[in-house]
Design a protein around this motif. Structure first.
Motif, PDB file in Angstrom:
ATOM      1  N   GLY A 224       0.814  -1.201   0.000  1.00  0.00           N
ATOM      2  CA  GLY A 224       0.000   0.000   0.000  1.00  0.00           C
ATOM      3  C   GLY A 224       0.845   1.247   0.000  1.00  0.00           C
TER       4      GLY A 224
ATOM      5  N   LYS B 221      -0.817   8.170   1.582  1.00  0.00           N
ATOM      6  CA  LYS B 221      -1.695   9.169   1.054  1.00  0.00           C
ATOM      7  C   LYS B 221      -1.105  10.558   1.133  1.00  0.00           C
TER       8      LYS B 221
ATOM      9  N   SER C 220       3.796   6.633 -15.364  1.00  0.00           N
ATOM     10  CA  SER C 220       2.825   6.198 -14.350  1.00  0.00           C
ATOM     11  C   SER C 220       2.089   7.326 -13.643  1.00  0.00           C
TER      12      SER C 220
ATOM     13  N   GLU D 261      -0.421  10.311  -7.390  1.00  0.00           N
ATOM     14  CA  GLU D 261      -1.701   9.598  -7.344  1.00  0.00           C
ATOM     15  C   GLU D 261      -1.964   9.023  -8.733  1.00  0.00           C
TER      16      GLU D 261
ATOM     17  N   SER E 123      -4.571   6.834  -9.443  1.00  0.00           N
ATOM     18  CA  SER E 123      -6.025   6.821  -9.602  1.00  0.00           C
ATOM     19  C   SER E 123      -6.585   7.227  -8.248  1.00  0.00           C
ATOM     20  N   THR E 124      -7.878   7.377  -8.140  1.00  0.00           N
ATOM     21  CA  THR E 124      -8.460   7.862  -6.900  1.00  0.00           C
ATOM     22  C   THR E 124      -8.020   7.014  -5.713  1.00  0.00           C
ATOM     23  N   ASN E 125      -7.320   7.664  -4.785  1.00  0.00           N
ATOM     24  CA  ASN E 125      -6.829   7.014  -3.563  1.00  0.00           C
ATOM     25  C   ASN E 125      -5.856   5.868  -3.826  1.00  0.00           C
ATOM     26  N   GLN E 126      -5.262   5.835  -5.014  1.00  0.00           N
ATOM     27  CA  GLN E 126      -4.217   4.857  -5.321  1.00  0.00           C
ATOM     28  C   GLN E 126      -2.924   5.621  -5.596  1.00  0.00           C
ATOM     29  N   TRP E 127      -1.885   5.273  -4.850  1.00  0.00           N
ATOM     30  CA  TRP E 127      -0.666   6.066  -4.892  1.00  0.00           C
ATOM     31  C   TRP E 127       0.536   5.239  -5.303  1.00  0.00           C
ATOM     32  N   HIS E 128       1.452   5.894  -5.986  1.00  0.00           N
ATOM     33  CA  HIS E 128       2.696   5.261  -6.406  1.00  0.00           C
ATOM     34  C   HIS E 128       3.848   6.076  -5.831  1.00  0.00           C
TER      35      HIS E 128
ATOM     36  N   LYS F  69      -1.456   4.249   5.805  1.00  0.00           N
ATOM     37  CA  LYS F  69      -1.239   3.611   4.509  1.00  0.00           C
ATOM     38  C   LYS F  69       0.236   3.746   4.143  1.00  0.00           C
TER      39      LYS F  69
END
Length: 287
Positions: A2, A5, A189, A230, A232-237, A285
């Motif tokens: 994970g 954020k 990305s 980010e 995608s919504t609430n997805q982080w790299h 997270k």
């Protein structure tokens, strides 16, 4: 794994509070664009060691720096990566200084050195000339030219407040390869809702105990960098890297890490768990 954020904080260093005009008082307002969600960090104990600079050049704020006037090197530079467009082949790469570090009433823009002036709080061009250190060092950007978007932004990275003495083989070897690879990763990305490249990066240096250039400028023992975006919504790299700036061997590696691992390294070095702990700043997270 994970990912985090509020990694602006990662920006390990949410470090900012008032200090010197654009070199400080206007930092929170003018430099918030360089931190995730517009949140400039605040870590008092770290701030005691450095002066925040909102780097201003050609009528615009370009990036954020925390500068150590005792060691005459930046502790970190933070910036927003938006693609790094432009070759930079025709830019003005004259080295600049920060006038407000010497006089808080000076112009707020980085500028060329004034002939005959004495600069007691920062490195100058002469410090990096006729270098005879072992191993040899040269000028290492924290905010690299290749990450700056457009010619004016690229020119703004040529301020000595964004530079540390970096072992030459390291700077032109594994560290450069890492910068190129991270550039590719972010361009591939890190896309915002408009499909434009957008990521947040912070790069820093760990001062040595007593290794100096020209008996003035600290030669850091280690260098580090981290980025997040980010996807995608609430997805982080996110990702981080660490490198040893003491060895002239071309085999010196720049080591990939998670942001949490980098945080642990910095915590162990500085002994400031409460100050450098990204995890506390980003919630539960963790990547």
């Amino acid at each position: 794994m994970g990912v985090l954020k509020l990694l602006s904080a990662l920006f390990l260093l949410s470090l900012l509070c008032p200090g010197l005009s654009e070199v400080d008082g206007g930092f929170r307002k003018n430099c918030k664009a360089f931190f995730l969600n517009g949140v400039t960090p605040y870590i008092p104990r770290i701030l005691e060691q450095g002066t925040p600079i909102c780097q201003f050049y050609k009528n615009d704020y370009r990036f954020a720096t925390l500068y150590d006037m005792n060691n005459k090197i930046p502790m970190f530079s933070a910036y927003k990566f938006t693609g790094g467009r432009g070759s930079g082949n025709n830019i003005d790469d004259t080295w600049k200084i920060e006038p407000q570090l010497e006089n808080k009433n000076a112009i707020k823009s980085m500028a060329e050195e004034s002939q005959g002036a004495q600069y007691t709080h920062q490195a100058v061009d002469q410090d990096y000339k006729n270098v005879n250190t072992d191993p040899l060092v040269n000028r290492g950007h924290l905010f690299p030219v290749m990450h700056a978007d457009g010619d004016d932004a690229k020119e703004s990275t040529y301020t000595l407040t964004n530079i540390v003495p970096q072992v030459q083989t390291f700077n032109g070897g594994s560290w450069k390869l890492m910068e190129e690879n991270v550039t590719k990763i972010m361009n591939q990305s890190c896309k915002n809702s408009n499909n434009n490249t957008e990521a947040y990066v912070v790069t820093g240096a760990v001062p040595s105990e007593n290794n100096t250039l020209n008996n003035r400028v600290n030669i850091p023992s280690f260098m580090w960098t981290a980025f997040c975006c980010e996807i995608s919504t609430n997805q982080w790299h996110s990702g981080a890297h660490w490198g040893d700036n003491r060895n002239k061997s071309k085999k010196v590696r720049t080591v990939p890490l998670s942001v949490a691992e980098l945080n642990n390294k910095l915590t162990n070095i500085y002994g400031l768990a409460s100050a450098w702990n990204i995890i506390r700043l980003i919630g539960d997270k963790v990547g």
